[in-house]
Design an enzyme around this catalytic site. Structure first.
Site, PDB file in Angstrom:
ATOM      1  N   GLU A 275     -77.537  83.949   3.591  1.00 38.15           N
ATOM      2  CA  GLU A 275     -78.654  84.637   4.232  1.00 38.15           C
ATOM      3  C   GLU A 275     -78.201  85.956   4.855  1.00 38.15           C
ATOM      4  OE1 GLU A 275     -79.004  81.010   5.807  1.00 38.15           O
ATOM      5  OE2 GLU A 275     -80.017  80.479   3.939  1.00 38.15           O
ATOM      6  N   PRO A 276     -77.868  86.941   4.030  1.00 40.61           N
ATOM      7  CA  PRO A 276     -77.488  88.242   4.583  1.00 40.61           C
ATOM      8  C   PRO A 276     -78.698  88.963   5.169  1.00 40.61           C
ATOM      9  CG  PRO A 276     -77.715  88.405   2.211  1.00 40.61           C
ATOM     10  CD  PRO A 276     -77.888  86.945   2.559  1.00 40.61           C
ATOM     11  N   ARG A 278     -78.358  91.911   8.354  1.00 40.00           N
ATOM     12  CA  ARG A 278     -77.865  93.195   8.842  1.00 40.00           C
ATOM     13  C   ARG A 278     -77.057  93.937   7.771  1.00 40.00           C
ATOM     14  NH1 ARG A 278     -76.627  93.968  14.413  1.00 40.00           N
ATOM     15  NH2 ARG A 278     -76.557  91.696  14.559  1.00 40.00           N
ATOM     16  N   ARG A 314     -81.522  97.427  21.193  1.00 41.33           N
ATOM     17  CA  ARG A 314     -80.149  96.912  21.137  1.00 41.33           C
ATOM     18  C   ARG A 314     -79.227  97.495  22.211  1.00 41.33           C
ATOM     19  NH1 ARG A 314     -77.014  97.735  17.441  1.00 41.33           N
ATOM     20  NH2 ARG A 314     -75.978  95.702  17.410  1.00 41.33           N
ATOM     21  N   TYR A 318     -77.603  94.707  24.493  1.00 41.95           N
ATOM     22  CA  TYR A 318     -76.226  94.334  24.181  1.00 41.95           C
ATOM     23  C   TYR A 318     -75.206  95.422  24.495  1.00 41.95           C
ATOM     24  CZ  TYR A 318     -79.002  91.532  20.794  1.00 41.95           C
ATOM     25  OH  TYR A 318     -79.921  90.741  20.175  1.00 41.95           O
ATOM     26  N   CYS A 343     -89.358 103.881  32.230  1.00 41.91           N
ATOM     27  CA  CYS A 343     -88.975 103.812  33.644  1.00 41.91           C
ATOM     28  C   CYS A 343     -88.101 102.598  33.936  1.00 41.91           C
ATOM     29  CB  CYS A 343     -90.222 103.822  34.526  1.00 41.91           C
ATOM     30  SG  CYS A 343     -91.016 105.428  34.574  1.00 41.91           S
ATOM     31  N   GLU A 344     -86.928 102.594  33.349  1.00 42.87           N
ATOM     32  CA  GLU A 344     -85.893 101.595  33.583  1.00 42.87           C
ATOM     33  C   GLU A 344     -84.551 102.308  33.535  1.00 42.87           C
ATOM     34  OE1 GLU A 344     -86.062  98.305  34.086  1.00 42.87           O
ATOM     35  OE2 GLU A 344     -88.123  97.803  33.531  1.00 42.87           O
ATOM     36  N   TYR A 372     -82.632  95.064  13.132  1.00 42.70           N
ATOM     37  CA  TYR A 372     -82.857  94.780  14.558  1.00 42.70           C
ATOM     38  C   TYR A 372     -83.262  96.048  15.316  1.00 42.70           C
ATOM     39  CZ  TYR A 372     -80.652  90.544  12.975  1.00 42.70           C
ATOM     40  OH  TYR A 372     -80.364  89.406  12.258  1.00 42.70           O
TER      41      TYR A 372
END
Length: 420
Positions: A275-276, A278, A314, A318, A343-344, A372
């Site tokens: 199941e490739p 990325r 991402r 991460y 606004c973060e 992703y």
């Protein structure tokens, strides 16, 4: 290799200038290269040439755009889905139901019924109760569900903790030391055709050693299950191969992966499933953005772009790295922080990074954004949902519209008892 390159000082996707796409579609926008998708699908398949029986199912969660799925369907790929919505997308893209694998730890009863009704090829069971429920639904409907049992080999994939799935404390699969007894109980259920084992230890793997260790454990389990009298004709080895996000990243090639698989699985006498995700889609896309401001900072200026954490999550999730490059670079460089307008404080893509010098109004891209990226986008801060474009040679098409805040607002209601 991807098909994003500079021509006469301007970054192109295949034969289309990204300036043209920005002018006609606007920014931010995801841009995919069909040629890159085709190439990666072919190279992954060729890497497994030494394996006798192979089933390839693209992991839809990486990029579920229906045009992307159609490219992979045309390349002969099935689909690995983790929800009823992904199943519907796979079918809409022309992927045969028999080539669909349904993974995921939280399949609902409704989703199990949906998948049975369309006749998917395999369920990857995550717990014993799921197998019991699936068997009962199938038997009541006069059918049989083909399934495998996902095991957790307790192998550290050596990747980010948020995308590691094969350690004993992770939520996925059943403990490998419990698999034989559980397999025996499930194999006898009417309505269930239990055919083998599944495994997936994580994503963005940069080393084949953890995969090899996990596969060796699975091979031992296959032998033990056969010794206990069970028929095993499928083993699902999952996905997880990483892609280079940085120019100096070195990742295992599909050929090296395939050689390892052929060596470790020799004599298993099963159909091997992969199941490739990325590794197929990652380098096939960029996020095209425009610089709004270059804001002076205490140490380095802030390059404020119109893409934000809601468009590409991402880095915020991460601390993930995405290369940032000007669409029309001058050759000059600057050290800057790159941030979006949400606004973060976490809406930052890079801090203190050396980048192409840019100014307000310039176009730039975040590379390796085909996996992703858009699939994790949201409308946080009541921003538009980012659109998607696919390029094919010298032509392109919008394959997902920009969904504007007004459209989202129109779907909301104020109850009558609040209007008084």
């Amino acid at each position: 290799m991807d098909h994003f390159a500079y021509r006469n000082g301007v970054l192109h996707a295949e034969d289309v200038s990204l300036v043209t796409i920005a002018d006609q579609v606007g920014t931010p926008v995801y841009v995919y290269s069909r040629a890159t998708l085709d190439r990666h699908a072919r190279v992954f398949r060729e890497g497994l040439a030494g394996v006798e029986r192979v089933h390839l199912a693209y992991a839809i969660k990486a990029n579920p755009n229906v045009a992307v799925l159609r490219v992979l369907a045309n390349a002969g790929y099935g689909a690995d889905v983790v929800s009823g919505g992904e199943l519907a997308r796979a079918l809409a893209a022309g992927i045969p139901a028999q080539d669909v694998v349904f993974s995921g730890v939280g399949k609902t009863r409704g989703e199990l019924e949906q998948a049975l009704n369309v006749g998917i090829g395999q369920f990857n069971l995550e717990l014993e109760e799921e197998g019991q429920v699936l068997a009962a639904i199938a038997a009541a409907g006069g059918t049989t569900a083909a399934a495998v049992l996902r095991v957790n080999p307790d192998v550290d994939a050596g990747t980010h903790a948020k995308i590691s799935t094969g350690k004993k404390e992770n939520k996925f699969g059943v403990a490998i030391d419990q698999a034989i007894e559980m397999y025996g109980r499930l194999a006898g259920l009417p309505g269930l055709n239990l055919r083998g084992i599944a495994i997936h230890i994580g994503s963005q793997l940069s080393d084949l050693a953890p995969l090899e260790a996990a596969y060796i454990r699975v091979g031992q389990l296959v032998g033990d299950l056969r010794a206990a009298g069970h028929r095993i004709d499928r083993v699902d080895l999952g996905g997880g191969l990483g892609v280079p996000y940085r120019s100096d990243d070195v990742m295992p090639s599909p050929a090296a992966f395939g050689a390892m698989v052929a060596r470790v699985t020799a004599g298993w006498d099963v159909e091997l499933m992969f199941e490739p995700g990325r590794v197929i889609a990652g380098n096939a896309g960029v996020l095209l953005t425009k610089v709004i401001w270059v804001k002076p900072g205490v140490r380095h200026p802030y390059v404020i772009v119109d893409a934000a954490m809601n468009d590409l999550a991402r880095p915020a999730l991460y601390d993930a790295y995405h290369d940032f490059a000007a669409v029309m670079p001058t050759g000059a460089k600057m050290i800057a922080n790159i941030a979006g307008p949400v606004c973060e404080s976490g809406d930052t893509f890079a801090m203190g990074r050396t980048i192409d010098r840019v100014a307000s109004g310039d176009l730039a891209v975040f590379r390796t954004a085909g996996a992703y990226g858009a699939t994790m986008a949201s409308t946080y801060n009541s921003r538009a949902l980012v659109p998607e474009v696919m390029v094919d040679g010298d032509r392109y098409a919008v394959v997902a519209d920009r969904i504007h805040p007004a459209t989202i607002l129109a779907a909301e209601r104020v109850p009558e008892w609040l209007k008084a």
